[in-house]
Enzyme design. Structure first.
Site, PDB file in Angstrom:
ATOM      1  N   ASP A  56       2.579 -55.681  39.417  1.00 58.88           N
ATOM      2  CA  ASP A  56       2.920 -54.293  39.141  1.00 58.88           C
ATOM      3  C   ASP A  56       3.746 -54.290  37.848  1.00 58.88           C
ATOM      4  OD1 ASP A  56       3.390 -51.478  40.976  1.00 58.88           O
ATOM      5  OD2 ASP A  56       4.498 -51.767  39.111  1.00 58.88           O
ATOM      6  N   ILE A  57       3.197 -53.670  36.812  1.00 62.89           N
ATOM      7  CA  ILE A  57       3.828 -53.777  35.482  1.00 62.89           C
ATOM      8  C   ILE A  57       5.217 -53.133  35.486  1.00 62.89           C
ATOM      9  CG2 ILE A  57       3.602 -53.168  33.038  1.00 62.89           C
ATOM     10  CD1 ILE A  57       0.537 -53.212  33.503  1.00 62.89           C
ATOM     11  N   LYS A  94       6.632 -44.342  45.477  1.00 55.51           N
ATOM     12  CA  LYS A  94       6.161 -45.088  44.305  1.00 55.51           C
ATOM     13  C   LYS A  94       7.274 -45.221  43.266  1.00 55.51           C
ATOM     14  CE  LYS A  94       1.488 -44.777  43.938  1.00 55.51           C
ATOM     15  NZ  LYS A  94       0.212 -44.183  43.598  1.00 55.51           N
ATOM     16  N   CYS A 109       0.816  -1.207   0.000  1.00 58.29           N
ATOM     17  CA  CYS A 109       0.000   0.000   0.000  1.00 58.29           C
ATOM     18  C   CYS A 109       0.859   1.270   0.000  1.00 58.29           C
ATOM     19  CB  CYS A 109      -0.900  -0.007   1.227  1.00 58.29           C
ATOM     20  SG  CYS A 109       0.029  -0.264   2.751  1.00 58.29           S
ATOM     21  N   PHE A 151       3.796 -42.402  36.737  1.00 60.15           N
ATOM     22  CA  PHE A 151       2.847 -41.340  37.099  1.00 60.15           C
ATOM     23  C   PHE A 151       2.266 -41.628  38.478  1.00 60.15           C
ATOM     24  CE2 PHE A 151       3.400 -40.733  32.715  1.00 60.15           C
ATOM     25  CZ  PHE A 151       3.043 -39.437  32.426  1.00 60.15           C
ATOM     26  N   LYS A 187     -23.116 -65.129  32.401  1.00 64.15           N
ATOM     27  CA  LYS A 187     -23.601 -64.048  33.268  1.00 64.15           C
ATOM     28  C   LYS A 187     -24.099 -64.633  34.594  1.00 64.15           C
ATOM     29  CE  LYS A 187     -26.718 -60.194  33.481  1.00 64.15           C
ATOM     30  NZ  LYS A 187     -28.067 -59.773  33.195  1.00 64.15           N
ATOM     31  N   LYS A 213       8.824 -48.815  42.124  1.00 69.63           N
ATOM     32  CA  LYS A 213       8.577 -49.254  40.750  1.00 69.63           C
ATOM     33  C   LYS A 213       9.821 -49.159  39.894  1.00 69.63           C
ATOM     34  CE  LYS A 213       3.800 -47.941  41.127  1.00 69.63           C
ATOM     35  NZ  LYS A 213       2.943 -48.970  40.545  1.00 69.63           N
ATOM     36  N   ASP A 256      -5.275 -52.665  39.768  1.00 72.85           N
ATOM     37  CA  ASP A 256      -4.353 -53.427  40.627  1.00 72.85           C
ATOM     38  C   ASP A 256      -4.892 -54.806  41.006  1.00 72.85           C
ATOM     39  OD1 ASP A 256      -2.325 -51.504  40.855  1.00 72.85           O
ATOM     40  OD2 ASP A 256      -3.562 -50.345  42.243  1.00 72.85           O
TER      41      ASP A 256
HETATM   42  N1  CTP Z   1       1.261 -49.172  37.401  1.00 76.36           N
HETATM   43  C1  CTP Z   1       1.845 -50.362  36.981  1.00 76.36           C
HETATM   44  N2  CTP Z   1       1.263 -51.562  37.297  1.00 76.36           N
HETATM   45  C2  CTP Z   1       0.143 -51.604  38.049  1.00 76.36           C
HETATM   46  C3  CTP Z   1      -0.437 -50.405  38.529  1.00 76.36           C
HETATM   47  C4  CTP Z   1       0.148 -49.207  38.192  1.00 76.36           C
HETATM   48  O1  CTP Z   1       2.874 -50.313  36.318  1.00 76.36           O
HETATM   49  N3  CTP Z   1      -0.399 -52.796  38.321  1.00 76.36           N
HETATM   50  C5  CTP Z   1       1.899 -47.887  37.018  1.00 76.36           C
HETATM   51  C6  CTP Z   1       0.961 -46.841  36.479  1.00 76.36           C
HETATM   52  O2  CTP Z   1       0.880 -46.911  35.063  1.00 76.36           O
HETATM   53  C7  CTP Z   1       1.607 -45.538  36.933  1.00 76.36           C
HETATM   54  C8  CTP Z   1       2.246 -45.926  38.261  1.00 76.36           C
HETATM   55  O3  CTP Z   1       2.408 -47.348  38.223  1.00 76.36           O
HETATM   56  O4  CTP Z   1       2.629 -45.106  36.072  1.00 76.36           O
HETATM   57  C9  CTP Z   1       1.459 -45.521  39.460  1.00 76.36           C
HETATM   58  O5  CTP Z   1       0.172 -46.061  39.418  1.00 76.36           O
HETATM   59  P1  CTP Z   1      -0.723 -46.097  40.718  1.00 76.36           P
HETATM   60  O6  CTP Z   1      -2.027 -46.754  40.402  1.00 76.36           O
HETATM   61  O7  CTP Z   1      -0.741 -44.740  41.299  1.00 76.36           O
HETATM   62  O8  CTP Z   1       0.214 -47.038  41.613  1.00 76.36           O
HETATM   63  P2  CTP Z   1      -0.103 -48.163  42.612  1.00 76.36           P
HETATM   64  O9  CTP Z   1       1.181 -48.898  42.805  1.00 76.36           O
HETATM   65  O10 CTP Z   1      -1.275 -48.929  42.167  1.00 76.36           O
HETATM   66  O11 CTP Z   1      -0.368 -47.360  43.946  1.00 76.36           O
HETATM   67  P3  CTP Z   1      -1.697 -47.098  44.805  1.00 76.36           P
HETATM   68  O12 CTP Z   1      -1.472 -47.901  46.029  1.00 76.36           O
HETATM   69  O13 CTP Z   1      -1.675 -45.626  45.049  1.00 76.36           O
HETATM   70  O14 CTP Z   1      -2.859 -47.588  43.990  1.00 76.36           O
END
Ligand code: CTP
Length: 397
Positions: free
Chosen positions: A298-299, A334, A152, A316, A282, A338, A272
């Site tokens: 616990d994974i 935790k 412009c 987490f 059912k 873990k 858990d």
């Molecule tokens: N987690 C995992 N295996 C499980 C449960 C949880 O690996 N059986 C992982 C979740 O993906 C997350 C972390 O562990 O990253 C925390 O999950 P949370 O449910 O807070 O832990 P828990 O050990 O189940 O503790 P809480 O007693 O508080 O339930």
């Protein structure tokens, strides 16, 4: 990268077929949208030819009546270039009265805008207020207009940034996670009582989805393991999606991926416990007075001896903690139990049912980083960036 280029009305719109051509040469896919007014400056046919894609001009003319929503899944970023004062005003005020303003209102991924207009229009207080709002509240990245001679005959700031600058900006972060292999878990698992009843956790999967999107838009490769979610995530063709139901299936999927994982981000909420008996038929309600539960593995803990050297584990912890100290105690305990390298902790009241979260990240060596309230998308950005930094440090050891 799949780019949605939205062209609005500035004389510099005539440069956009060239912009499309340059981006295509770099291997990007482009879908263009153009406003009615911008069609006075650039031809729809030119954009169509250069992009080899249909150009969106009017959402009512699209075969897919939900294209303005579904375009989110078809593209990785939105680039509004040139962005005129009108579209900036509309977006900042939530107005949706044409294809581009409607698409922008529904767009959830990375967004950029490159304004171009007369200096007085750019410096106008209303424009500046709207630009600030787009950056600070709507999470757009600004590609600053440049100074110089204007069409412009005025001189000053308002010229569209050079095409090379625009390309550099939108592609600069593009590959920062390239060659890093992520496994992300997301959502809740279920455990079946009988074919119709199950128990589960409360998890939308939004955090896992935001983390995936942050990684994919920065060139990382992911395996995305998804339980029950409320998200509708589009997985990139380079990535793998595994759908799981139970905690055992999630565990198997995670363990199978470990050889191929640099960073494991465990955002899922696995249940858990599972019923000691899962009935094939059912169960009649009069026969179901109580459910005996047995504990699932616990994974994360089970990855300890199976992960390769150097893999980074992100855990987490969402807790009903009242104070920051209480949150810290739960989270650090935790993380250690873990065997995670870092844990992202938040109070449940700060996140559930909200689009925002307030996170603190704790590390094994006692460091921690607290953040203010951020959108879940911004949280994902921080989590991935910190995880990558920690993973890189771990490779030096
Ligand atoms: N987690 C995992 N295996 C499980 C449960 C949880 O690996 N059986 C992982 C979740 O993906 C997350 C972390 O562990 O990253 C925390 O999950 P949370 O449910 O807070 O832990 P828990 O050990 O189940 O503790 P809480 O007693 O508080 O339930």
């Amino acid at each position: 990268m799949r780019i949605l280029l939205a062209v609005t009305s500035s004389i510099s719109a005539y440069k956009t077929p060239m912009l499309v051509s340059m981006l295509k040469k770099q291997g990007h896919e482009i879908i263009c949208a153009v406003t009615k007014n911008a069609q006075n400056m650039v031809g729809v046919k030119a954009l169509e030819t250069m992009s080899s894609n249909h150009v969106i001009t009017d959402i009512w003319q699209e075969d897919d009546v939900l294209r303005h929503i579904n375009i989110n899944k078809e593209t990785d970023i939105l680039l509004i270039a040139p962005a005129d004062a009108n579209i900036i005003g509309k977006i900042a005020n939530g107005i949706c009265d044409d294809a581009i303003s409607t698409i922008a209102c529904a767009y959830t991924k990375k967004k950029y805008f490159a304004p171009a207009m007369n200096t007085h229009m750019w410096l106008n207080k209303a424009t500046q207020k709207n630009v600030k709002y787009m950056i600070e509240e709507l999470e757009y990245e600004l590609i600053e207009p440049e100074s110089g001679n204007m069409a412009c005959n005025d001189k000053g700031v308002g010229r569209l940034a050079e095409l090379e600058t625009i390309i550099k900006k939108i592609t600069s972060n593009d590959n920062k996670y390239q060659n890093i292999k992520f496994t992300i878990t997301s959502g809740a698992t279920k455990e079946w009582i009988d074919p119709i009843r199950y128990i589960t956790n409360n998890s939308s999967g939004k955090m896992g989805a935001s983390i995936y999107e942050e990684i994919v838009s920065n060139g990382g490769i992911s395996t995305y393991i998804e339980g029950e979610v409320n998200t509708n995530l589009n997985i990139h063709s380079n990535d793998k999606k595994i759908k799981v139901d139970t905690t055992k299936q999630l565990q198997e999927a995670v363990l199978n991926e470990l050889d191929n994982t640099d960073i494991l981000i465990m955002a899922a909420a696995p249940l858990d416990f599972r019923p000691a008996v899962s009935y094939d038929k059912k169960v009649k309600k009069q026969n179901l007075n109580s459910i005996e539960l047995i504990e699932n593995d616990d994974i994360l803990a089970s990855t300890k001896d199976k992960k390769k050297k150097g893999t980074l584990i992100v855990s987490f912890a969402a807790e009903t903690a009242e104070t920051d100290d209480e949150l810290k105690n739960y989270a650090v305990d935790k993380m250690n139990r873990k065997n995670a390298d870092m844990i992202v902790a938040n109070k449940i009241k700060d996140a559930i049912g909200k689009d925002t979260n307030k996170i603190t990240i704790f590390f094994r060596d006692g460091r921690y980083k607290s953040y203010p309230i951020l959108s879940k998308k911004e949280c994902a950005k921080e989590i991935v960036s910190i995880a990558v930094e920690e993973w890189k440090n771990k490779q030096q050891l």
